[in-house]
Each structure stands twice: as C-alpha cells, then as structure tokens.
Scaffold this motif. Sequence first.
Motif, PDB file in Angstrom:
ATOM      1  N   LEU A  21       1.032  -1.101  -0.020  1.00 51.14           N
ATOM      2  CA  LEU A  21      -0.058   0.041   0.116  1.00 51.14           C
ATOM      3  C   LEU A  21       0.792   1.409  -0.013  1.00 51.14           C
ATOM      4  O   LEU A  21       2.175   1.156   0.495  1.00 51.14           O
ATOM      5  CB  LEU A  21      -0.945   0.027   1.305  1.00 51.14           C
ATOM      6  N   LEU A  22       0.156   2.241  -0.660  1.00 54.72           N
ATOM      7  CA  LEU A  22       0.887   3.562  -0.720  1.00 54.72           C
ATOM      8  C   LEU A  22       0.223   4.484   0.129  1.00 54.72           C
ATOM      9  O   LEU A  22      -1.009   4.704  -0.067  1.00 54.72           O
ATOM     10  CB  LEU A  22       1.266   3.981  -2.038  1.00 54.72           C
ATOM     11  N   ALA A  23       0.782   5.353   1.029  1.00 55.66           N
ATOM     12  CA  ALA A  23       0.252   6.513   1.532  1.00 55.66           C
ATOM     13  C   ALA A  23       1.203   7.605   1.191  1.00 55.66           C
ATOM     14  O   ALA A  23       2.192   7.813   1.440  1.00 55.66           O
ATOM     15  CB  ALA A  23       0.193   6.821   2.991  1.00 55.66           C
ATOM     16  N   LEU A  24       0.703   8.656   0.414  1.00 51.19           N
ATOM     17  CA  LEU A  24       1.144   9.712  -0.475  1.00 51.19           C
ATOM     18  C   LEU A  24       0.906  11.451   0.098  1.00 51.19           C
ATOM     19  O   LEU A  24      -0.221  11.549  -0.086  1.00 51.19           O
ATOM     20  CB  LEU A  24       1.121   9.656  -1.793  1.00 51.19           C
ATOM     21  N   GLY A  25       1.757  12.082   0.491  1.00 46.42           N
ATOM     22  CA  GLY A  25       1.314  13.357   0.770  1.00 46.42           C
ATOM     23  C   GLY A  25       2.156  14.003   2.166  1.00 46.42           C
ATOM     24  O   GLY A  25       2.913  13.157   2.787  1.00 46.42           O
ATOM     25  N   ARG A  26       1.971  15.172   2.586  1.00 44.80           N
ATOM     26  CA  ARG A  26       2.634  15.650   3.525  1.00 44.80           C
ATOM     27  C   ARG A  26       2.269  14.786   4.847  1.00 44.80           C
ATOM     28  O   ARG A  26       1.135  14.299   4.848  1.00 44.80           O
ATOM     29  CB  ARG A  26       2.115  17.197   3.603  1.00 44.80           C
ATOM     30  N   THR A  27       3.325  15.059   5.624  1.00 41.05           N
ATOM     31  CA  THR A  27       3.182  14.367   6.889  1.00 41.05           C
ATOM     32  C   THR A  27       2.185  15.130   8.201  1.00 41.05           C
ATOM     33  O   THR A  27       2.715  15.598   9.239  1.00 41.05           O
ATOM     34  CB  THR A  27       4.380  13.825   7.675  1.00 41.05           C
ATOM     35  N   SER A  28       1.088  15.551   7.589  1.00 43.13           N
ATOM     36  CA  SER A  28       0.447  16.201   8.375  1.00 43.13           C
ATOM     37  C   SER A  28      -0.833  15.527   9.174  1.00 43.13           C
ATOM     38  O   SER A  28      -1.119  14.344   8.859  1.00 43.13           O
ATOM     39  CB  SER A  28      -0.554  17.299   7.675  1.00 43.13           C
ATOM     40  N   PRO A  29      -1.081  15.807  10.423  1.00 42.72           N
ATOM     41  CA  PRO A  29      -2.109  15.145  11.511  1.00 42.72           C
ATOM     42  C   PRO A  29      -3.391  15.100  10.600  1.00 42.72           C
ATOM     43  O   PRO A  29      -4.094  14.116  10.722  1.00 42.72           O
ATOM     44  CB  PRO A  29      -2.063  16.050  12.642  1.00 42.72           C
ATOM     45  N   ALA A  30      -3.523  15.851   9.873  1.00 43.26           N
ATOM     46  CA  ALA A  30      -5.054  15.950   8.840  1.00 43.26           C
ATOM     47  C   ALA A  30      -4.868  14.888   7.932  1.00 43.26           C
ATOM     48  O   ALA A  30      -6.110  14.331   7.328  1.00 43.26           O
ATOM     49  CB  ALA A  30      -5.343  17.232   8.059  1.00 43.26           C
ATOM     50  N   LYS A  31      -3.817  14.130   7.724  1.00 40.74           N
ATOM     51  CA  LYS A  31      -3.783  12.954   6.707  1.00 40.74           C
ATOM     52  C   LYS A  31      -4.103  11.466   7.162  1.00 40.74           C
ATOM     53  O   LYS A  31      -4.289  10.601   6.607  1.00 40.74           O
ATOM     54  CB  LYS A  31      -2.200  13.119   6.190  1.00 40.74           C
ATOM     55  N   LEU A  66       5.893   5.653  -8.794  1.00 39.60           N
ATOM     56  CA  LEU A  66       5.640   5.147  -7.566  1.00 39.60           C
ATOM     57  C   LEU A  66       3.995   4.555  -7.640  1.00 39.60           C
ATOM     58  O   LEU A  66       3.887   3.521  -6.899  1.00 39.60           O
ATOM     59  CB  LEU A  66       5.612   6.343  -6.579  1.00 39.60           C
ATOM     60  N   TYR A  67       3.268   4.960  -8.222  1.00 44.51           N
ATOM     61  CA  TYR A  67       1.820   4.453  -8.438  1.00 44.51           C
ATOM     62  C   TYR A  67       2.085   3.085  -9.008  1.00 44.51           C
ATOM     63  O   TYR A  67       1.353   2.209  -8.848  1.00 44.51           O
ATOM     64  CB  TYR A  67       0.912   5.374  -9.308  1.00 44.51           C
ATOM     65  N   ALA A  68       3.013   2.888 -10.085  1.00 43.84           N
ATOM     66  CA  ALA A  68       2.932   1.681 -10.838  1.00 43.84           C
ATOM     67  C   ALA A  68       3.664   0.496  -9.976  1.00 43.84           C
ATOM     68  O   ALA A  68       3.283  -0.516 -10.230  1.00 43.84           O
ATOM     69  CB  ALA A  68       4.183   1.919 -12.015  1.00 43.84           C
ATOM     70  N   ASP A  69       4.272   0.888  -8.913  1.00 40.48           N
ATOM     71  CA  ASP A  69       5.216  -0.149  -8.266  1.00 40.48           C
ATOM     72  C   ASP A  69       4.530  -0.567  -6.892  1.00 40.48           C
ATOM     73  O   ASP A  69       4.892  -1.229  -5.994  1.00 40.48           O
ATOM     74  CB  ASP A  69       6.473   0.458  -7.778  1.00 40.48           C
ATOM     75  N   VAL A  70       3.245  -0.224  -6.719  1.00 43.17           N
ATOM     76  CA  VAL A  70       2.434  -0.505  -5.543  1.00 43.17           C
ATOM     77  C   VAL A  70       1.030  -1.140  -5.971  1.00 43.17           C
ATOM     78  O   VAL A  70       0.730  -1.143  -7.180  1.00 43.17           O
ATOM     79  CB  VAL A  70       2.038   0.696  -4.491  1.00 43.17           C
ATOM     80  N   ASP A  71       0.488  -1.879  -4.920  1.00 40.61           N
ATOM     81  CA  ASP A  71      -0.947  -2.512  -5.270  1.00 40.61           C
ATOM     82  C   ASP A  71      -2.196  -1.419  -5.187  1.00 40.61           C
ATOM     83  O   ASP A  71      -3.349  -1.924  -5.547  1.00 40.61           O
ATOM     84  CB  ASP A  71      -1.090  -3.629  -4.519  1.00 40.61           C
ATOM     85  N   ALA A  72      -2.188  -0.610  -4.166  1.00 42.28           N
ATOM     86  CA  ALA A  72      -3.319   0.309  -3.779  1.00 42.28           C
ATOM     87  C   ALA A  72      -2.814   1.601  -3.099  1.00 42.28           C
ATOM     88  O   ALA A  72      -1.618   1.388  -2.314  1.00 42.28           O
ATOM     89  CB  ALA A  72      -4.437  -0.413  -2.980  1.00 42.28           C
ATOM     90  N   LEU A  73      -3.571   2.716  -3.186  1.00 41.67           N
ATOM     91  CA  LEU A  73      -3.089   3.880  -2.442  1.00 41.67           C
ATOM     92  C   LEU A  73      -4.254   3.695  -1.249  1.00 41.67           C
ATOM     93  O   LEU A  73      -5.423   3.426  -1.390  1.00 41.67           O
ATOM     94  CB  LEU A  73      -3.516   5.075  -3.415  1.00 41.67           C
ATOM     95  N   VAL A  74      -3.861   4.301  -0.072  1.00 39.67           N
ATOM     96  CA  VAL A  74      -4.667   4.302   0.931  1.00 39.67           C
ATOM     97  C   VAL A  74      -4.820   5.745   1.600  1.00 39.67           C
ATOM     98  O   VAL A  74      -3.556   6.459   1.624  1.00 39.67           O
ATOM     99  CB  VAL A  74      -4.366   3.568   2.159  1.00 39.67           C
TER     100      VAL A  74
END
Length: 337
Positions: free
Chosen positions: A169-179, A241-249
């Motif tokens: 799984l991939l989690a992508l974005g700023r390391t904000s508590p809102a994420k 990066l999207y191509a190398d994972v199975d799902a985004l969460v």
Amino acid sequence: MKLVVVTQQVDPASPILGATVSKLRALAARVEELVVLADSAVDGALPPNCRVRLFRSRRRAGRGLRFEKALAAELARGRPAAVLAHMCPIYAVLAAPLARPLGIDVFLWFTHWRRSRLLASATRVSTKVLSVDARTFPLRTSKLVPIGHGIDVSELPCVERLPREPLTLLALGRTSPAKGLVTIIRAVEQVPDVRLLVHGPSLTDEERTHKMALERLVIDEGVLDRVDIRGPVPRHGVPGLYADVDALVNDMREGATDKVVYEAAASCLPVIASNPAFDTLLPDDLRFAHGDVEGLAGTIRRLGEIDRNAVGRRLRGRVLAEHSVDTWADRVVALAR
C-alpha cells in the motif's frame, strides 16, 4: 481571450505545486494569451502564449504591493476575461478592487477544509468560487461552481498490475495530522501480510513533529519491517511510484479531496479512502469511515478478493469523465466567456 492566473509557484518538479503547471498549460491551450502572476517560476515551463510576471518579495507587505502593481499593469495592457486566484484567497482579495470595477470577473479556485476570515473575505469579493465539488469548499455560498480536480491523465499511464506478495500500500502526501496516517499505520498492523510505503514532505514544524511521532508509532506497533516512512518524491517520479504498489490508501480529514486519490485512480491503481466526497469516484467496498482502524483493516483485507485491475480501469474512466485537466480547463474558460 486573455486570462490572468495568480499562483504561488510555476515549477513542474515541485512535489506540492507541480500539478499546477498542467492546469496552466491546459488553460493556455484554450486562450490566446495567458498571463501568470507568481511568486517564483522556472524558465521554459509554459507554452509560448504565456507570460510570467514575478512579484517575489522578502516581506509580505512588499509581496502584496508588487502583486498589485503587476496586476494593474496587466489590466492596463489589455482587458482579460477574468483573473483566477489559485489556492490563495489573499490574491482574490487584492485583485478585486482593481478588476471588479472594470467589469472583470475574479475567480477563486480553492479546495481545502480550513476556513478563515481571509477565505470569507475572498468569497465575498470574488465573482465565482471554483472547487472540486460542494463538499471541498468549507463555506456555504451560492457562488460555488464544482468543476472537478484537474488531473493531467496524460502523465499517468494505466498500469496492469500482476499478483505479488506482500500486498503493498502507498500513503502519499505531507506528514500532516490531517492526513490520518496514524489510522493507516494501526490498520496495517492488524493485517499481517501487508506492507505500507509512506512518502511525503514535512514542510512545517507541526509536520516535522508529526513525522517523528509516526516513526515512533511504527516502532511501538512492531511494524518496522513492514512500514517504511520516506521523504517527498519529485513530481516526475510519482507515476513510477503508483506503478510499483498495489493500492493507495488515504484518510484525509473531511473537507478536501486529496489530489493523489484522483491521480492514483487515473493510473488504474485501486484506492481506499475515507472522505465522503469520494462517493462518486469509489465503490462502497473501497471506502471506510475517517479514523476507523478496524474498518480500514477490513477494507484492506478485501483488496485480496477483488479484481484490482478491473477496478482500476473503472476508476480511470471516472477521472477522465469528471476530473481531467482538460475538463477542468474547459469549465474555467466557459465561466470566463
């Protein structure tokens, strides 16, 4: 048609604002002249019918004065159909006294959960407020026009993914508590045969502190061998990066729809997300309630039971229909005519 767009940065390599360049290029393809007022810009990023004016200053007051001067010069040089402020309400507030008396529309593009007095002021003085949909703008206003997110699908090829272990799984974005990254890490702990890759910048003290807390959580949850927290990825590296994972969460708090969800869907990558505003993009079995660790863990387990490639193709079709950069630019230009 001449259009003026105000944005912070013009740099296709930026991990935060790089996607803005695709929007500017799409607008430029639909008008005779596009003028971009920006704090900073790299050379050669935009097509020949674009001109860039910079208003950078070390002080906020100086930046505002330089912006007003640049805009006034453009209004005197030739009447634009509209001035579009991109994600910065202050520029709508500053542009309105110059543009609105001349009968020139001021548009504000904004998609975020954070409300403020400045945003309320920008809403009052703008002709139209543009956002992804009604749930991605934090204030109620009759000026709101939903126009989709504006994803450059041409940069995101549809990738056929072969079965592999472990599920990544991939989690992508700023390391904000809102994420909602705490929820994601705790859910992954409950599903043993799953690996999580976290990529994103930490741009503020809050985000840097939260990243350290996340790294501590990974140790405390005993998933150091399955959760990898890394830094930002350059814009050109995101499709790979999207191509190398199975799902985004994604567990971004309600009030804004994360751009990465639409990008991942455009690359035919299955997406698990909590925001209710994704109900028109994602099927019910790929959604969960914000902050619900057990619900997310159950959704992750279901990934192994579905045809992920078929789901990915359907998601790409929905992005193409409602959230592509071409659709976005068509809608902006139609409003400006």
